[in-house]
Write an enzyme that holds these catalytic residues in place. Structure first.
Site: not given
Length: 169
Positions: A127-128, A12, A14, A54, A86, A89, A57
């Site tokens: 899922t980043t 993974d 993060d 997410g 987003h 960001k 989300e």
């Protein structure tokens, strides 16, 4: 029956490869400020928001909390605004990573190097966004970082967020 030999390591990003959440939080808050929004997430708020998988989300979830009458916007207008927040960001986060705000956890590069020397395959299952993955690994490993990974699953290839298993499949 003998157990199967280890063939791959799946990482993974993060929180696993690097402690990124404080930089993500700062990037969200900077994006909100640059867009003239009166949102400011505290570390405690962000910790609770991490229950929502997410970034887009998370923005939508918070927006519904602070503005329950969100129905005033069309679904497309809402999605466009969230996408814009987003994207800003993400650009802020990428810049922070490129400026050294995040590095891989101690021992991660050594583990990867030893695994590759032992003939193991490396993969990413996150899922980043692909931009976030690339920024972190390009900064840590170099421009050819992708060559170290047999497979890379991210938000672009697995739109169903964890805990759904799509990114692992």
């Amino acid at each position: 029956m003998a157990p199967a030999a280890l063939q791959a390591l799946i990482f993974d990003v993060d929180g696993t490869l690097a402690d990124t959440e404080s930089v993500h939080l700062a990037a969200f808050n900077q994006a909100f400020a640059e867009l003239g929004m009166d949102w400011a997430w505290t570390p405690a708020m962000y910790l609770n928001l991490l229950d929502v998988s997410g970034g887009k989300e998370r923005i939508l979830h918070y927006w519904k909390q602070v503005n329950p009458d969100i129905k005033a916007l069309t679904a497309q207008d809402l999605q466009d605004r969230i996408d814009h927040i987003h994207a800003l960001k993400t650009a802020i986060y990428e810049n922070a990573v490129n400026n050294g705000a995040v590095s891989l956890r101690p021992g991660v590069l050594k583990l990867m190097d030893e695994a590759l020397r032992a003939g193991l395959q490396l993969a990413i299952a996150t899922t980043t966004s692909p931009v976030n993955v690339a920024a972190l690994l390009r900064h840590a490993i170099g421009a050819d970082w992708r060559m170290n990974f047999t497979a890379i699953g991210d938000a672009s290839t697995a739109p169903m967020k964890k805990p759904h298993p799509q990114v692992y499949l």
